[in-house]
Design an enzyme around this catalytic site. Structure first.
Site, PDB file in Angstrom:
ATOM      1  N   ASP A 426     -15.124  -1.747 -12.794  1.00  0.00           N
ATOM      2  CA  ASP A 426     -14.061  -1.019 -12.117  1.00  0.00           C
ATOM      3  C   ASP A 426     -14.288  -1.254 -10.624  1.00  0.00           C
ATOM      4  OD1 ASP A 426     -12.089   1.029 -11.466  1.00  0.00           O
ATOM      5  OD2 ASP A 426     -13.817   2.258 -10.942  1.00  0.00           O
ATOM      6  N   GLY A 508       1.147   7.989  12.088  1.00  0.00           N
ATOM      7  CA  GLY A 508       1.711   8.069  10.748  1.00  0.00           C
ATOM      8  C   GLY A 508       2.078   6.719  10.188  1.00  0.00           C
TER       9      GLY A 508
END
Length: 735
Positions: A426, A508
């Site tokens: 993983d 942002g």
């Protein structure tokens, strides 16, 4: 019809095979699968031909218990207290026996009233009583062992039962002879063998039971992820109901910090969701109208209304639960060599003992000689060395592994790991750190880099967003200075604005930059593979902050070492293709699968197994649990989820995948030791059994007495244990 039955009374995989055989023989039975880990029997049958009662009777006739599984039959934790008490008593009397029978041989004092030279009968009776107590505590060995033998599917219990009972019978015979004045047999008692063998085997069975109970913990914890209640909107009112009362089509309200109780579609609101328990991705996922949410994932911010599409047993989480249970049941355990040959070994030894006894009775017409030969064969064939060959090596290896941060849960994992030729990783939290971190700042302004990060940090301190926390952590690492922000405004789904040192700051995503008409944003923006945060100062595009999940330093070393062992590394991740391939390129891994859901990870592992590969899977998340159970060997990072740890067979305590390489090396050395031990154990029987049968005596040579047989048996056990102790010198850095 399909039914699941709860099974009781199993002690090993031979029992499971016996039950499957008994049920398979029934008319109308189409499919049988016994999940030994959780003691559940799945049967598909024609209800017109057979019934549940007939199946239960077939299991009971085989010597076990069965009942139809009810809705409330959850996996129960076993009470180990009675087992520990019995094991302690058994060990106590075994130690007494060892002291009484062998202590005086090495100079330890023995009370005069039971000294063999002064009071031989008392000496023998004390040993018999102690052995009888241990045998009484372990009566199940006799019950299961002889029952299995009668039903023609002998197991290790059968070996233990026959050998210890034979030794006991000989001991009683010796006591009778001593009582009649023949004190020569006072040193030919084997009661201590009975006690030691039964105590050691009982300890092994106890550890096996503990491990079997832990496999059920993984499923219980998966089930426990679901919230118990939820807020449902019905007739314009908010009602709190149990999640079992939610129907498909219901509108469910989920507030910030709460878990989603169903799989569904967002019909109102904007938020961020933590779906790491499903995808393994550490980054939060934005949720807007029309997006799918999953049961047990967490609503990080905002107020959402969700239309339920899959409830209770149909959710993604429930599918993972069933997948893990199914994988646990379908994984074929590597049978110990002793179990494999027990079906042949037991009848052969019995036959040889009887034949040799009868032969000498006819040939010499001496019952004492014939009985001595009969008992000698059984005593010398006592499977003590055979029983110790594997567990002693595994016990030492497990202890040694713990020193290197490798927690091995069972011997099967050690037996299998040496054959691994493919390791599937993983990505998030396994090869990488598992949390977002600032990797680079591209400064497009007249401010210094330190000023950029301090201003960004001052604003992000007011945000709870994981990316904002990454910026704050980065600033704390770089500088002890701090600034404060004013007029802070959090814009949901876009970013944050405020004033720092008199400058208008906005941080942002792309939408926020476009919304405030950030000057020069579009012409300077590049296509970027990594997660990025944009920053404007006083309306001008000023910086790009790159954030990604850092690759662990140990991952590079682990991949290099695996390749040296001719083991192929593979990445399977829920992340996007660009990020996954970027990590694979850095680590020089050629094969990578991206955007894989939990069941798809397991399917990829299964596909590799179908290609003839022996596969290890290494992961850390709940979403990895199906793949961990499907793999030949599942390895979990200790800092990962409890469910991944419970599903795995090996846990890497130091959170370094280098230890996976060390586990494979430890397995290879352990298997070599086990093979050597089994060679000595079997070789001992091949050489000594014919001598015990009187082959040498037939040609004028000596007759092997039970005493010599006992010494040979003890020597074989000592040699096996001594050989296993060589594992204490294991060093993964040495070839």
């Amino acid at each position: 019809m399909e039914k699941i039955f709860k099974i009781g009374g199993m002690s090993c995989t031979a029992c499971a095979r016996a039950i499957e055989r008994a049920v398979t023989r029934l008319e109308g039975v189409e499919e049988v699968n016994l999940n030994f880990a959780i003691e559940e029997l799945f049967v598909r049958f024609d209800k017109k031909v057979t019934t549940e009662e007939i199946i239960i009777k077939a299991v009971e006739k085989a010597g076990f218990k069965a009942k139809v599984k009810g809705k409330n039959d959850d996996i129960q934790g076993e009470n180990f207290t009675p087992i520990i008490v019995k094991l302690s008593i058994s060990a106590f009397f075994a130690l007494i026996l060892l002291y009484v029978s062998m202590g005086h041989m090495i100079g330890l004092p023995l009370p005069r009233f039971i000294r063999p030279d002064a009071y031989p009968l008392r000496y023998a009776i004390v040993q018999a009583v102690c052995a009888l107590v241990v045998a009484g505590i372990g009566y199940k060995f006799y019950k299961v062992g002889f029952s299995s033998l009668i039903k023609l599917h002998p197991n290790m219990d059968s070996l233990i039962a026959i050998s210890t009972l034979s030794a006991f019978i000989y001991g009683i015979y010796a006591i009778v002879k001593i009582a009649n004045g023949d004190t020569r047999l006072v040193h030919n008692l084997y009661f201590e063998s009975i006690a030691v063998v039964m105590t050691l085997v009982s300890l092994g069975k106890f550890l096996e039971t503990v491990q079997k109970g832990k496999t059920g913990d993984a499923v219980k914890k998966l089930i426990g992820l679901k919230p118990k209640t939820a807020i449902v909107l019905r007739n314009g009112k908010e009602l709190e109901v149990m999640i079992s009362q939610i129907n498909v089509g219901d509108e469910v309200i989920v507030k910030a910090g709460e878990k989603f109780p169903v799989d569904g579609i967002v019909i109102s609101g904007v938020s961020q969701a933590d779906e790491s328990m499903l995808t393994g991705e550490s980054m939060p996922v934005k949720k807007m109208v029309g997006d799918t949410v999953y049961c047990a994932s967490v609503n990080l911010s905002g107020y959402l209304t969700v239309k339920a599409e899959r409830v209770e047993g149909d959710t993604m989480l429930s599918q993972i639960v069933e997948f893990v249970k199914s994988a646990q049941g379908s994984k074929a355990p590597i049978a110990r060599l002793a179990d494999k040959i027990s079906g042949v070994f037991v009848p052969i030894i019995l036959s040889l003992a009887l034949l040799s006894g009868v032969f000498w009775l006819i040939y010499s017409k001496d019952f004492h000689l014939a009985f001595t030969v009969f008992v000698s064969v059984l005593v010398i064939a006592c499977p003590c060395a055979l029983g110790l060959a594997t567990p002693t090596a595994i016990t030492v290896a497990v202890g040694k592994g713990a020193e290197y941060g490798i927690l091995v849960k069972n011997g099967v994992a050690l037996e299998t790991a040496c054959k691994i030729d493919t390791v599937v990783f993983d990505k998030t939290g396994t090869l990488t750190e598992g949390k977002p971190a600032v990797t680079k700042i591209e400064n497009l302004s007249n401010f210094s880099d330190s000023e950029i990060i301090l201003m960004a940090s001052a604003l992000e301190k007011a945000s709870e967003h994981p990316l904002g926390k990454a910026i704050v952590d980065f600033a704390n690492e770089k500088s002890a200075d701090c600034l404060s922000a004013e007029n802070i405004e959090i814009i949901s789904g876009k970013g944050i604005k405020g004033v720092v040192l008199g400058n208008q700051i906005a941080i942002g995503n792309r939408r926020l930059m476009q919304e405030i008409n950030c000057a020069s944003f579009e012409e300077k923006l590049n296509d970027i593979a990594q997660t990025t945060v944009y920053m404007s100062i006083n309306g001008t595009f000023s910086a790009v902050i790159y954030i990604s999940d850092k690759i662990k330093e140990s991952s590079f070393s682990a991949i290099e070492k695996l390749k040296k062992l001719n083991i192929t590394p593979v990445i399977v991740t829920g992340d996007g293709k660009t990020v996954a391939e970027s990590v694979a390129k850095e680590l020089k891994i050629d094969t990578v699968f991206s955007e894989a859901l939990p069941n798809e990870k397991a399917e990829i592992v299964q596909k590799l197994k179908n290609e003839g590969k022996t596969v290890a899977f290494i992961g850390d998340g709940i979403n990895d649990s199906p793949a961990l159970t499907v793999a030949d060997v599942g390895m979990a990072i200790a800092s990962g989820s409890d469910i991944a740890i419970e599903s795995a067979e090996i846990v890497l305590i130091k959170n370094s995948v280098v230890d996976a390489v060390n586990a494979i090396k430890l397995s290879k050395k352990t298997l070599r030791i086990i093979k050597q031990n089994l060679f000595w154990a079997f070789g001992y029987n091949v050489v000594c059994v014919p001598i015990a049968m009187g082959i040498l005596h037939l040609f004028g040579g000596p007759l092997l007495s039970p005493m010599i047989g006992g010494i040979c048996m003890s020597f074989s056990s000592v040699s096996v244990v001594t050989n296993a102790l060589r594992l204490r010198n294991f060093n993964p850095d040495k070839k």
